[in-house]
Design a protein around this motif. Structure first.
Motif, PDB file in Angstrom:
ATOM      1  N   ASP A  26       0.919   0.405   2.920  1.00 41.55           N
ATOM      2  CA  ASP A  26       0.517   0.618   1.532  1.00 41.55           C
ATOM      3  C   ASP A  26      -0.545  -0.396   1.144  1.00 41.55           C
ATOM      4  O   ASP A  26      -0.636  -1.472   1.729  1.00 41.55           O
ATOM      5  CB  ASP A  26       1.712   0.597   0.569  1.00 41.55           C
ATOM      6  N   ALA A  27      -1.333  -0.004   0.181  1.00 42.81           N
ATOM      7  CA  ALA A  27      -2.365  -0.877  -0.394  1.00 42.81           C
ATOM      8  C   ALA A  27      -2.150  -0.895  -1.895  1.00 42.81           C
ATOM      9  O   ALA A  27      -1.838   0.144  -2.492  1.00 42.81           O
ATOM     10  CB  ALA A  27      -3.760  -0.373  -0.054  1.00 42.81           C
ATOM     11  N   SER A  58      -3.578  -6.265  -2.172  1.00 44.66           N
ATOM     12  CA  SER A  58      -2.610  -6.515  -1.106  1.00 44.66           C
ATOM     13  C   SER A  58      -2.523  -5.326  -0.168  1.00 44.66           C
ATOM     14  O   SER A  58      -2.707  -4.172  -0.564  1.00 44.66           O
ATOM     15  CB  SER A  58      -1.214  -6.789  -1.684  1.00 44.66           C
ATOM     16  N   TYR A  59      -2.199  -5.634   1.089  1.00 46.23           N
ATOM     17  CA  TYR A  59      -1.962  -4.602   2.111  1.00 46.23           C
ATOM     18  C   TYR A  59      -0.633  -4.929   2.795  1.00 46.23           C
ATOM     19  O   TYR A  59      -0.407  -6.083   3.179  1.00 46.23           O
ATOM     20  CB  TYR A  59      -3.092  -4.587   3.139  1.00 46.23           C
ATOM     21  N   ILE A 194       1.122  -7.399 -11.976  1.00 44.50           N
ATOM     22  CA  ILE A 194       1.603  -6.030 -12.188  1.00 44.50           C
ATOM     23  C   ILE A 194       0.486  -5.080 -11.761  1.00 44.50           C
ATOM     24  O   ILE A 194      -0.682  -5.314 -12.074  1.00 44.50           O
ATOM     25  CB  ILE A 194       2.042  -5.781 -13.654  1.00 44.50           C
ATOM     26  N   GLY A 195       0.873  -4.040 -10.996  1.00 46.57           N
ATOM     27  CA  GLY A 195      -0.159  -3.148 -10.507  1.00 46.57           C
ATOM     28  C   GLY A 195       0.422  -1.881  -9.904  1.00 46.57           C
ATOM     29  O   GLY A 195       1.613  -1.561 -10.081  1.00 46.57           O
ATOM     30  N   VAL A 196      -0.406  -1.150  -9.177  1.00 49.78           N
ATOM     31  CA  VAL A 196      -0.006   0.096  -8.537  1.00 49.78           C
ATOM     32  C   VAL A 196      -0.252   0.004  -7.039  1.00 49.78           C
ATOM     33  O   VAL A 196      -1.168  -0.681  -6.587  1.00 49.78           O
ATOM     34  CB  VAL A 196      -0.763   1.307  -9.126  1.00 49.78           C
ATOM     35  N   ALA A 197       0.608   0.701  -6.266  1.00 43.59           N
ATOM     36  CA  ALA A 197       0.477   0.725  -4.812  1.00 43.59           C
ATOM     37  C   ALA A 197       0.411   2.171  -4.332  1.00 43.59           C
ATOM     38  O   ALA A 197       1.080   3.054  -4.889  1.00 43.59           O
ATOM     39  CB  ALA A 197       1.647   0.006  -4.155  1.00 43.59           C
ATOM     40  N   TYR A 198      -0.398   2.392  -3.287  1.00 42.84           N
ATOM     41  CA  TYR A 198      -0.522   3.714  -2.669  1.00 42.84           C
ATOM     42  C   TYR A 198       0.005   3.627  -1.235  1.00 42.84           C
ATOM     43  O   TYR A 198      -0.442   2.768  -0.464  1.00 42.84           O
ATOM     44  CB  TYR A 198      -1.973   4.177  -2.676  1.00 42.84           C
TER      45      TYR A 198
END
Length: 200
Positions: A26-27, A58-59, A194-198
């Motif tokens: 995920d990234a 982040s990865y 705080i964020g989003v991950a794919y």
């Protein structure tokens, strides 16, 4: 023969779908807050780091369903203020960059995935020569530190989640190459995010 071919196609399709659903990477992109505690030491009473916002990328790669390896890069821009015996209100406006790697341990409770992490990284402090920097000759610092954090991810779908985390790094205070800015002390740089991950 046709039945065998159709069976082969169905098995291959099922294997492809199962493999596609098994996300192992995920990234993520997050907004971070950057702050730190005041530090006293040697001639400095105190060194103060101003609070600001920044961005974190982040990865993560899954070793197992509960263990990941993570690489991070973050960027922010803020000021370090020093009160010393020889310099009152010394200030360096600087870019702060973090490069780090960590081991992440995750648990799953339906859509909630709490995690903890520990690792090592380097913060690079680069002076910006503008009106916010009052010290001529301020130089870049690269300080190695210990990274730790804890947070939770909420799964929106198999591909997306929202991630919130408290992050901290313990490292030596930057002195920007100025002997009167040295503290010989460690401080805690905090970067909650705080964020989003794919997932892919």
């Amino acid at each position: 023969m046709k039945k065998m071919m159709w069976l082969g196609v169905l098995l291959l399709s099922a294997a492809t779908v199962a493999n596609a659903q098994e996300s192992r990477q995920d990234a993520s992109v997050s907004v971070i807050g950057v702050t730190g505690f005041d530090t006293n030491g040697l001639l400095v009473h105190p060194m103060h780091q101003t609070a600001t916002l920044g961005v974190l990328g982040s990865y993560r790669y899954d070793l197992t369903p509960r263990s990941q390896l993570e690489l991070n890069y973050n960027f922010s821009q803020h000021s370090f203020k020093y009160n010393t015996v020889t310099v009152n209100n010394g200030e360096v406006h600087a870019k702060q960059q973090e490069l780090s790697g960590a081991y992440v341990y995750t648990r799953s409770y339906r859509n909630w995935n709490p995690f903890v992490e520990v690792g090592i990284g380097v913060n690079i402090y680069t002076p910006i020569l503008d009106t916010g920097t009052h010290q001529l000759g301020a130089k870049q610092n690269s300080n190695i530190g210990a990274l730790f954090g804890a947070g939770v991810a909420y799964e929106l779908s198999p591909s997306w989640d929202i991630r919130a985390e408290y992050r901290g790094m313990v490292l030596k205070t930057p002195d920007f190459g100025q002997s009167y800015f040295k503290t010989n002390k460690y401080f805690l740089s905090e970067t909650p995010s705080i964020g989003v991950a794919y997932h892919f």
